[in-house]
Design an enzyme around this catalytic site. Structure first.
Site, PDB file in Angstrom:
ATOM      1  N   HIS A   5      85.646  46.065  41.699  1.00  6.42           N
ATOM      2  CA  HIS A   5      84.678  45.014  42.146  1.00  6.42           C
ATOM      3  C   HIS A   5      84.951  43.694  41.716  1.00  6.42           C
ATOM      4  O   HIS A   5      84.036  42.678  42.081  1.00  6.42           O
ATOM      5  CB  HIS A   5      83.153  45.465  41.416  1.00  6.42           C
ATOM      6  CG  HIS A   5      83.188  45.259  40.042  1.00  6.42           C
ATOM      7  ND1 HIS A   5      83.446  46.038  38.958  1.00  6.42           N
ATOM      8  CD2 HIS A   5      82.636  44.046  39.500  1.00  6.42           C
ATOM      9  CE1 HIS A   5      83.452  45.423  37.859  1.00  6.42           C
ATOM     10  NE2 HIS A   5      82.676  43.998  38.110  1.00  6.42           N
TER      11      HIS A   5
HETATM   12  C1  UD1 Z   1      78.702  40.563  38.259  1.00  7.08           C
HETATM   13  C2  UD1 Z   1      79.394  39.682  37.173  1.00  7.08           C
HETATM   14  C3  UD1 Z   1      80.776  40.651  36.697  1.00  7.08           C
HETATM   15  C4  UD1 Z   1      80.320  41.846  36.271  1.00  7.08           C
HETATM   16  C5  UD1 Z   1      79.465  42.298  37.575  1.00  7.08           C
HETATM   17  C6  UD1 Z   1      78.949  43.933  37.023  1.00  7.08           C
HETATM   18  C7  UD1 Z   1      79.261  37.150  37.287  1.00  7.08           C
HETATM   19  C8  UD1 Z   1      80.188  35.835  37.555  1.00  7.08           C
HETATM   20  N1  UD1 Z   1      79.926  38.337  37.588  1.00  7.08           N
HETATM   21  O1  UD1 Z   1      79.805  40.680  39.202  1.00  7.08           O
HETATM   22  O2  UD1 Z   1      81.073  40.006  35.522  1.00  7.08           O
HETATM   23  O3  UD1 Z   1      81.267  42.726  36.076  1.00  7.08           O
HETATM   24  O4  UD1 Z   1      78.414  41.679  37.738  1.00  7.08           O
HETATM   25  O5  UD1 Z   1      78.827  44.822  38.000  1.00  7.08           O
HETATM   26  O6  UD1 Z   1      78.237  37.101  36.792  1.00  7.08           O
HETATM   27  N2  UD1 Z   1      74.776  42.520  45.540  1.00  7.08           N
HETATM   28  C9  UD1 Z   1      74.068  43.334  46.008  1.00  7.08           C
HETATM   29  N3  UD1 Z   1      73.221  43.961  45.300  1.00  7.08           N
HETATM   30  C10 UD1 Z   1      73.031  43.915  44.234  1.00  7.08           C
HETATM   31  C11 UD1 Z   1      73.922  42.807  43.524  1.00  7.08           C
HETATM   32  C12 UD1 Z   1      74.855  42.406  44.114  1.00  7.08           C
HETATM   33  O7  UD1 Z   1      74.080  43.428  47.343  1.00  7.08           O
HETATM   34  O8  UD1 Z   1      71.989  44.417  43.526  1.00  7.08           O
HETATM   35  C13 UD1 Z   1      76.134  42.013  46.255  1.00  7.08           C
HETATM   36  C14 UD1 Z   1      76.015  40.462  46.981  1.00  7.08           C
HETATM   37  O9  UD1 Z   1      76.579  40.435  48.306  1.00  7.08           O
HETATM   38  C15 UD1 Z   1      76.382  39.493  46.074  1.00  7.08           C
HETATM   39  C16 UD1 Z   1      77.725  40.400  45.523  1.00  7.08           C
HETATM   40  O10 UD1 Z   1      77.249  41.751  45.428  1.00  7.08           O
HETATM   41  O11 UD1 Z   1      76.926  38.386  46.485  1.00  7.08           O
HETATM   42  C17 UD1 Z   1      78.108  40.257  43.934  1.00  7.08           C
HETATM   43  O12 UD1 Z   1      77.178  40.229  43.167  1.00  7.08           O
HETATM   44  P1  UD1 Z   1      77.040  39.084  41.859  1.00  7.08           P
HETATM   45  O13 UD1 Z   1      76.200  39.600  40.852  1.00  7.08           O
HETATM   46  O14 UD1 Z   1      77.335  37.778  42.278  1.00  7.08           O
HETATM   47  O15 UD1 Z   1      78.586  39.346  41.261  1.00  7.08           O
HETATM   48  P2  UD1 Z   1      79.268  40.685  40.615  1.00  7.08           P
HETATM   49  O16 UD1 Z   1      80.488  40.952  41.587  1.00  7.08           O
HETATM   50  O17 UD1 Z   1      78.355  41.981  40.895  1.00  7.08           O
HETATM   51  N1  UDP Z   2      78.424  51.985  35.793  1.00  7.82           N
HETATM   52  C1  UDP Z   2      77.556  53.021  36.282  1.00  7.82           C
HETATM   53  N2  UDP Z   2      77.597  53.339  37.644  1.00  7.82           N
HETATM   54  C2  UDP Z   2      78.365  52.909  38.578  1.00  7.82           C
HETATM   55  C3  UDP Z   2      79.579  52.332  38.044  1.00  7.82           C
HETATM   56  C4  UDP Z   2      79.601  51.711  36.639  1.00  7.82           C
HETATM   57  O1  UDP Z   2      76.414  53.360  35.715  1.00  7.82           O
HETATM   58  O2  UDP Z   2      78.720  53.208  39.579  1.00  7.82           O
HETATM   59  C5  UDP Z   2      78.261  51.649  34.532  1.00  7.82           C
HETATM   60  C6  UDP Z   2      79.498  51.790  33.593  1.00  7.82           C
HETATM   61  O3  UDP Z   2      79.374  53.174  32.907  1.00  7.82           O
HETATM   62  C7  UDP Z   2      79.238  50.817  32.756  1.00  7.82           C
HETATM   63  C8  UDP Z   2      78.868  49.615  33.481  1.00  7.82           C
HETATM   64  O4  UDP Z   2      78.215  50.204  34.660  1.00  7.82           O
HETATM   65  O5  UDP Z   2      78.542  51.039  31.696  1.00  7.82           O
HETATM   66  C9  UDP Z   2      79.818  49.045  33.852  1.00  7.82           C
HETATM   67  O6  UDP Z   2      79.422  48.074  34.862  1.00  7.82           O
HETATM   68  P1  UDP Z   2      80.730  47.104  36.051  1.00  7.82           P
HETATM   69  O7  UDP Z   2      81.842  47.924  36.090  1.00  7.82           O
HETATM   70  O8  UDP Z   2      79.809  46.865  37.004  1.00  7.82           O
HETATM   71  O9  UDP Z   2      80.877  45.758  34.997  1.00  7.82           O
HETATM   72  P2  UDP Z   2      81.836  45.233  34.021  1.00  7.82           P
HETATM   73  O10 UDP Z   2      81.837  45.912  32.780  1.00  7.82           O
HETATM   74  O11 UDP Z   2      83.192  45.094  34.693  1.00  7.82           O
HETATM   75  O12 UDP Z   2      81.288  43.857  33.687  1.00  7.82           O
END
Ligand code: UD1
Ligand code: UDP
Length: 368
Positions: free
Chosen positions: A204
């Site tokens: 991601h």
């Molecule tokens: C964010 C965090 C990242 C973390 C990740 C966990 C920042 C800068 N990044 O990244 O550190 O590892 O969350 O998963 O804060 N979207 C949806 N539905 C949702 C959420 C997001 O469709 O419920 C889509 C949207 O198009 C959005 C994109 O995902 O623009 C990215 O979401 P965003 O929260 O901005 O960043 P993550 O990549 O999720």
């Molecule tokens: N996770 C989950 N379902 C998924 C992917 C991840 O429950 O489909 C959980 C995972 O066990 C961990 C957390 O989400 O506890 C990690 O989230 P993510 O990888 O999105 O973020 P990061 O840790 O890289 O910030």
């Protein structure tokens, strides 16, 4: 003690699951959800299945540019701090919600408490690296998951009085969830996955999803694996695959599924032969569950897992991914790197011992 806890993204719900129980035993917690993640499978599922209390405030910031998303968090959290007058604002990790809360709290009379402090990738192109550094340097109380993280904070001139090594709250969460997941999750049956005979993968990070060459290199290498590969697809990645017109092509070779809840994810990770991921949290969870991890990045904040042989940095390199997928698991005993699973109670103990020391300016960096 009254604590305002701020969550917004998936990994923060897991960390809050560990901490809220310890905190609410003897203290008042106000829970704020920024709304950074909002899809049911990215948010509600964690609250429902882990019994995390309903948030008292929901800001609904949603998806936006980094600046606007962070700014919306600052404005909304400041209002809640003014209304609730907490003693401390507790933030987790390194997301934009973390930084927004850090800015709002550091300009209030509440102490800013950072859980998962002292992690560094030393890659400033990652938005999370900027969020971590700024949050650590604004915080009054720094909870480090490891000795190494504490040393990093000391090396940046942060005062010893603020730094507490408590272990990792995600270890607490895994210990609480692993057995429950084995009993309650039906994901292996649902997906017809034989335990020990499949690969789990998550991708991601923008560095991987937003560069078509890297994304296809990773997915092609996974598609070439001898074992079946199951990929719970993050919405960012789903969007990119659709934009590139590649979703159906990869769906023919990989088990692409919607993001799964925590119990299902822990069950998958527990039963997988290998995990390939660019997630921060999943690298640690793989270590806790004895699953060998391939990290689809050039560097990691969780360097100890690499040093002890349970994690390999394979970047988006097809050869390294292929080698890692077949490499034997490390044998011998695993070091205890991230505490003993009591990080949450240690955090509460430290906060109870407050008031936190007066703000001390970081010592200047001296010539060597
Ligand atoms: C964010 C965090 C990242 C973390 C990740 C966990 C920042 C800068 N990044 O990244 O550190 O590892 O969350 O998963 O804060 N979207 C949806 N539905 C949702 C959420 C997001 O469709 O419920 C889509 C949207 O198009 C959005 C994109 O995902 O623009 C990215 O979401 P965003 O929260 O901005 O960043 P993550 O990549 O999720
Ligand atoms: N996770 C989950 N379902 C998924 C992917 C991840 O429950 O489909 C959980 C995972 O066990 C961990 C957390 O989400 O506890 C990690 O989230 P993510 O990888 O999105 O973020 P990061 O840790 O890289 O910030």
């Amino acid at each position: 003690m009254k604590v305002l806890s701020v969550v917004g993204a998936r990994p923060q719900f897991v960390k809050e699951f560990a901490v809220t129980r310890a905190l609410r035993d003897d203290h008042e917690e106000v829970l704020l959800h920024t709304g950074q993640h909002y899809d049911a499978e990215m948010s509600a599922v964690f609250f429902d299945e882990l019994g995390i209390p309903e948030p008292d405030y929901q800001l609904g910031v949603g998806s936006d540019t980094h600046g606007r998303q962070t700014a919306d968090c600052v404005v909304g959290i400041e209002e809640v701090i003014e209304a609730e007058e907490p003693d401390a604002v507790l933030v987790y990790g390194d997301t934009n919600s973390t930084l927004g809360a850090a800015i709002a709290a550091s300009k209030s009379s509440a102490d800013l408490v950072h859980v998962e402090s002292g992690l560094r990738s030393y890659n400033r192109e990652m938005p999370e690296e900027v969020n971590r550094v700024l949050t650590d340097h604004a915080a009054d109380v720094l909870f480090a998951p490891s000795e190494r993280a504490a040393e990093t904070l000391q090396g940046e001139g942060l005062p010893d009085e603020r730094i507490h090594v408590v272990g990792d709250v995600q270890y607490d969460a895994i210990l609480a969830a692993r057995e429950h997941a084995r009993d309650a999750s039906t994901i292996l049956d649902d997906l017809a996955l034989p335990p020990g005979e499949f690969v789990l993968a998550t991708v991601h990070r923008p560095r991987n999803t937003d560069d078509p060459d890297r994304l296809t290199a990773i997915l092609d290498a996974l598609a070439d694996a001898e074992r079946e590969v199951v990929v719970p697809v993050h919405p960012r990645t789903e969007q990119r695959l659709q934009d590139l017109g590649l979703r159906s092509e990869y769906a023919a070779e990989l088990r692409l599924v919607d993001p799964v809840g925590y119990l299902d994810f822990v069950r998958l990770l527990d039963a997988a032969a290998r995990v390939a991921t660019d997630s921060g949290g999943v690298q640690k969870e793989a270590f806790f569950l004895d699953t060998f991890c391939l990290t689809l990045r050039e560097e990691t904040e969780w360097v100890e897992t690499v040093e002890c042989g349970w994690n390999a940095l394979v970047d988006a390199d097809p050869d390294r991914i292929a080698t890692g997928l077949t490499a034997p698991k490390p044998d011998g005993s695993k070091p205890s790197l991230y505490g003993d699973g009591t990080a949450a109670t240690r955090i509460v103990d430290v906060l109870e011992d407050g008031p936190t020391p007066e703000r001390v300016e970081p010592s200047p960096i001296r010539d060597q």
